[in-house]
Scaffold this motif. Structure first.
Motif, PDB file in Angstrom:
ATOM      1  N   ALA A 158       0.825  -1.226   0.000  1.00  0.00           N
ATOM      2  CA  ALA A 158       0.000   0.000   0.000  1.00  0.00           C
ATOM      3  C   ALA A 158       0.856   1.271   0.000  1.00  0.00           C
ATOM      4  O   ALA A 158       0.329   2.384   0.067  1.00  0.00           O
ATOM      5  CB  ALA A 158      -0.922  -0.019   1.212  1.00  0.00           C
ATOM      6  N   LYS A 159       2.182   1.136  -0.107  1.00  0.00           N
ATOM      7  CA  LYS A 159       3.075   2.298   0.054  1.00  0.00           C
ATOM      8  C   LYS A 159       2.833   3.395  -0.998  1.00  0.00           C
ATOM      9  O   LYS A 159       2.778   4.577  -0.662  1.00  0.00           O
ATOM     10  CB  LYS A 159       4.548   1.873  -0.033  1.00  0.00           C
ATOM     11  N   GLU A 160       2.732   2.980  -2.273  1.00  0.00           N
ATOM     12  CA  GLU A 160       2.610   3.983  -3.348  1.00  0.00           C
ATOM     13  C   GLU A 160       1.277   4.723  -3.225  1.00  0.00           C
ATOM     14  O   GLU A 160       1.210   5.947  -3.367  1.00  0.00           O
ATOM     15  CB  GLU A 160       2.697   3.318  -4.737  1.00  0.00           C
ATOM     16  N   GLU A 161       0.223   3.959  -2.948  1.00  0.00           N
ATOM     17  CA  GLU A 161      -1.102   4.546  -2.816  1.00  0.00           C
ATOM     18  C   GLU A 161      -1.136   5.506  -1.611  1.00  0.00           C
ATOM     19  O   GLU A 161      -1.700   6.603  -1.690  1.00  0.00           O
ATOM     20  CB  GLU A 161      -2.131   3.399  -2.650  1.00  0.00           C
ATOM     21  N   ALA A 162      -0.509   5.096  -0.507  1.00  0.00           N
ATOM     22  CA  ALA A 162      -0.481   5.936   0.697  1.00  0.00           C
ATOM     23  C   ALA A 162       0.229   7.259   0.396  1.00  0.00           C
ATOM     24  O   ALA A 162      -0.211   8.332   0.830  1.00  0.00           O
ATOM     25  CB  ALA A 162       0.241   5.206   1.825  1.00  0.00           C
ATOM     26  N   ARG A 163       1.318   7.199  -0.382  1.00  0.00           N
ATOM     27  CA  ARG A 163       2.064   8.419  -0.720  1.00  0.00           C
ATOM     28  C   ARG A 163       1.165   9.371  -1.525  1.00  0.00           C
ATOM     29  O   ARG A 163       1.121  10.573  -1.253  1.00  0.00           O
ATOM     30  CB  ARG A 163       3.309   8.048  -1.527  1.00  0.00           C
ATOM     31  N   LYS A 164       0.432   8.803  -2.479  1.00  0.00           N
ATOM     32  CA  LYS A 164      -0.476   9.640  -3.292  1.00  0.00           C
ATOM     33  C   LYS A 164      -1.555  10.268  -2.434  1.00  0.00           C
ATOM     34  O   LYS A 164      -1.852  11.464  -2.553  1.00  0.00           O
ATOM     35  CB  LYS A 164      -1.171   8.762  -4.363  1.00  0.00           C
ATOM     36  N   LEU A 165      -2.161   9.463  -1.549  1.00  0.00           N
ATOM     37  CA  LEU A 165      -3.236   9.974  -0.689  1.00  0.00           C
ATOM     38  C   LEU A 165      -2.705  11.064   0.243  1.00  0.00           C
ATOM     39  O   LEU A 165      -3.356  12.092   0.442  1.00  0.00           O
ATOM     40  CB  LEU A 165      -3.843   8.840   0.148  1.00  0.00           C
ATOM     41  N   ALA A 166      -1.513  10.843   0.788  1.00  0.00           N
ATOM     42  CA  ALA A 166      -0.927  11.836   1.702  1.00  0.00           C
ATOM     43  C   ALA A 166      -0.686  13.152   0.964  1.00  0.00           C
ATOM     44  O   ALA A 166      -1.030  14.231   1.465  1.00  0.00           O
ATOM     45  CB  ALA A 166       0.377  11.311   2.296  1.00  0.00           C
ATOM     46  N   CYS A 167      -0.104  13.078  -0.230  1.00  0.00           N
ATOM     47  CA  CYS A 167       0.209  14.312  -0.979  1.00  0.00           C
ATOM     48  C   CYS A 167      -1.069  15.070  -1.328  1.00  0.00           C
ATOM     49  O   CYS A 167      -1.136  16.297  -1.186  1.00  0.00           O
ATOM     50  CB  CYS A 167       1.007  13.994  -2.242  1.00  0.00           C
ATOM     51  N   ALA A 168      -2.108  14.334  -1.748  1.00  0.00           N
ATOM     52  CA  ALA A 168      -3.374  14.985  -2.099  1.00  0.00           C
ATOM     53  C   ALA A 168      -3.972  15.652  -0.859  1.00  0.00           C
ATOM     54  O   ALA A 168      -4.435  16.801  -0.920  1.00  0.00           O
ATOM     55  CB  ALA A 168      -4.344  13.965  -2.689  1.00  0.00           C
ATOM     56  N   GLU A 220      -0.321  21.701  12.346  1.00  0.00           N
ATOM     57  CA  GLU A 220       0.981  21.489  11.701  1.00  0.00           C
ATOM     58  C   GLU A 220       0.942  20.120  11.008  1.00  0.00           C
ATOM     59  O   GLU A 220       0.486  19.137  11.597  1.00  0.00           O
ATOM     60  CB  GLU A 220       2.074  21.514  12.758  1.00  0.00           C
ATOM     61  N   LEU A 221       1.405  20.068   9.782  1.00  0.00           N
ATOM     62  CA  LEU A 221       1.283  18.830   8.995  1.00  0.00           C
ATOM     63  C   LEU A 221       2.671  18.239   8.717  1.00  0.00           C
ATOM     64  O   LEU A 221       3.578  18.924   8.237  1.00  0.00           O
ATOM     65  CB  LEU A 221       0.559  19.121   7.673  1.00  0.00           C
ATOM     66  N   VAL A 222       2.779  16.954   8.996  1.00  0.00           N
ATOM     67  CA  VAL A 222       4.083  16.270   8.923  1.00  0.00           C
ATOM     68  C   VAL A 222       3.888  14.960   8.162  1.00  0.00           C
ATOM     69  O   VAL A 222       2.877  14.287   8.354  1.00  0.00           O
ATOM     70  CB  VAL A 222       4.582  15.952  10.360  1.00  0.00           C
ATOM     71  N   VAL A 223       4.845  14.611   7.304  1.00  0.00           N
ATOM     72  CA  VAL A 223       4.795  13.296   6.650  1.00  0.00           C
ATOM     73  C   VAL A 223       5.917  12.441   7.203  1.00  0.00           C
ATOM     74  O   VAL A 223       7.091  12.851   7.160  1.00  0.00           O
ATOM     75  CB  VAL A 223       5.088  13.372   5.132  1.00  0.00           C
ATOM     76  N   ARG A 224       5.555  11.263   7.724  1.00  0.00           N
ATOM     77  CA  ARG A 224       6.617  10.327   8.108  1.00  0.00           C
ATOM     78  C   ARG A 224       6.880   9.420   6.918  1.00  0.00           C
ATOM     79  O   ARG A 224       6.021   8.636   6.506  1.00  0.00           O
ATOM     80  CB  ARG A 224       6.246   9.485   9.328  1.00  0.00           C
ATOM     81  N   ILE A 225       8.084   9.535   6.387  1.00  0.00           N
ATOM     82  CA  ILE A 225       8.441   8.768   5.191  1.00  0.00           C
ATOM     83  C   ILE A 225       9.108   7.453   5.599  1.00  0.00           C
ATOM     84  O   ILE A 225       9.334   7.214   6.780  1.00  0.00           O
ATOM     85  CB  ILE A 225       9.336   9.609   4.242  1.00  0.00           C
ATOM     86  N   ASN A 226       9.427   6.637   4.622  1.00  0.00           N
ATOM     87  CA  ASN A 226      10.129   5.381   4.900  1.00  0.00           C
ATOM     88  C   ASN A 226      11.627   5.658   5.080  1.00  0.00           C
ATOM     89  O   ASN A 226      12.147   6.666   4.592  1.00  0.00           O
ATOM     90  CB  ASN A 226       9.864   4.382   3.780  1.00  0.00           C
ATOM     91  N   SER A 227      12.310   4.755   5.767  1.00  0.00           N
ATOM     92  CA  SER A 227      13.703   5.025   6.151  1.00  0.00           C
ATOM     93  C   SER A 227      14.649   4.953   4.955  1.00  0.00           C
ATOM     94  O   SER A 227      14.306   4.449   3.876  1.00  0.00           O
ATOM     95  CB  SER A 227      14.145   4.058   7.248  1.00  0.00           C
ATOM     96  N   GLN A 240       3.664  20.740   0.465  1.00  0.00           N
ATOM     97  CA  GLN A 240       3.113  21.752   1.394  1.00  0.00           C
ATOM     98  C   GLN A 240       3.166  21.288   2.848  1.00  0.00           C
ATOM     99  O   GLN A 240       2.570  21.939   3.714  1.00  0.00           O
ATOM    100  CB  GLN A 240       1.639  22.101   1.115  1.00  0.00           C
ATOM    101  N   ALA A 241       3.807  20.157   3.125  1.00  0.00           N
ATOM    102  CA  ALA A 241       3.933  19.727   4.523  1.00  0.00           C
ATOM    103  C   ALA A 241       4.821  20.725   5.263  1.00  0.00           C
ATOM    104  O   ALA A 241       5.700  21.345   4.664  1.00  0.00           O
ATOM    105  CB  ALA A 241       4.548  18.339   4.593  1.00  0.00           C
TER     106      ALA A 241
END
Ligand code: COA
Ligand code: MG
Length: 292
Positions: free
Chosen positions: A46-56, A67-74, A91-92
């Protein structure tokens, strides 16, 4: 970089970016910070889909003053580079990188961020959750003055696993103190780890108090039911605000002009207390202004 010192971060709620219901719900929750998770809470498929949903979601402008933060993969995963690139353009307010090991990791990540767009006003937050990071805390924290690193986030689920320890809060007390000292030495913000048992408000309250008392700015959370407790405990109390206002007023009084130590409410009060009092009032004002 914008000044992040008085941004309230009492309650920082993780949510799996792959969960549209949670993404929607977060728009209505009184959390100071929302952390869109692409890492542990998201399955590999689900990683790619999650990235798209987060960005949108981040670009929607629908999360108010939170305050908006994205936790990315290591850094050692195949998703890292694309996650970081997209997070920089999203825009995070901050990107949170897990499993930081060394100061050199921070240098590599911030170099990569500069390469995307050096003018971006986006902070780097670092997860402190690996034994190597604990050993390297001073070197990592020292980069705060030269790089866009602003915040440490403790991760005790991973640290317990790496240490082969039982996840017993008491064993983390020395690490909490060490991390707060490293953070404060270099002007970083610092957030406590999560409390997994979200149906135990008394346990959460105990952890929030422990963290607040050693100097943490707030707690990371996993469930909406935890927000109220963290907001209450990490906000300056009414009593503390009254005391702070009395100290500020006393130092303004002409009879105290030029004095370094005065008496307020029967207690010895120095200029360092005036500085603390001003910080308390600034945080209380920032909380009142945020009103999410
Ligand atoms: N952020 C936003 N909304 C959340 C949420 C979160 N972290 N956790 C739950 N919700 C929402 C649910 O979607 C549900 O919304 P609805 O009223 O629209 O249906 C509501 O709150 C109640 O949720 P509940 O049924 O009590 O929990 P759950 O069984 O759906 O989920 C967890 C439990 C633990 C799976 C979930 O809270 C979660 O995913 N937490 C975050 C995990 C995470 O990000 N971990 C990584 C960091 S350690
Ligand atoms: Mg983890």
């Amino acid at each position: 970089m914008s000044n992040t010192q008085f941004t309230p971060r009492r309650s920082c709620l993780y949510m799996p970016a792959s969960n549209p219901r949670a993404l929607e719900k977060a728009k209505t929750l009184p959390a100071d910070t929302i952390i869109f998770d692409l890492e542990d809470a998201v399955a590999p498929e689900a990683k790619e889909e999650a990235r798209k949903l987060a960005c949108a979601a981040l670009q929607s402008g629908e999360y108010g003053s939170r305050e908006l933060v994205v936790r990315i993969n290591s850094m050692d995963t195949p998703w890292f580079a694309q996650d970081l690139r997209q997070a920089c353009l999203s825009q995070a307010n901050a990107v949170l990188v897990p499993k930081i090991l060394t100061a050199d990791d921070i240098i590599q990540i911030t170099d990569f961020m500069e390469d995307q767009d050096a003018s971006l006003d986006i902070q780097l937050w670092a997860m402190i959750e690996m034994p190597e990071a604990i050993i390297n805390l001073p070197q990592i924290a020292a980069l705060a003055s030269q790089r866009r690193l602003t915040t440490f986030v403790m991760g005790f689920n991973d640290l317990a696993k790496e240490m082969k320890a039982e996840h017993d809060r008491a064993i983390f007390a020395p690490v909490m103190i060490q991390a707060v000292i490293a953070a404060r030495a270099y002007g970083l913000n610092i957030l406590d780890s999560v409390y997994n048992d979200f149906s135990d408000p008394a346990g959460l309250e105990r952890e929030c108090l422990e963290a607040r008392n050693v100097g943490f700015d707030g707690k990371t959370l996993i469930h909406p039911a935890q927000i109220e407790t963290a907001n209450r405990i990490f906000a300056p109390s009414a009593e503390k605000i009254t005391e702070a206002l009395a100290i500020i007023k006393a130092f303004k009084n002409p009879i105290n002009a030029g004095k370094g130590a005065i008496v307020v409410d029967g207690k010895m009060t120095e200029l360092l207390h005036l500085k603390q009092a001003k910080q308390t009032v600034a945080l209380a004002e920032a909380i009142a202004a945020a009103r999410h």
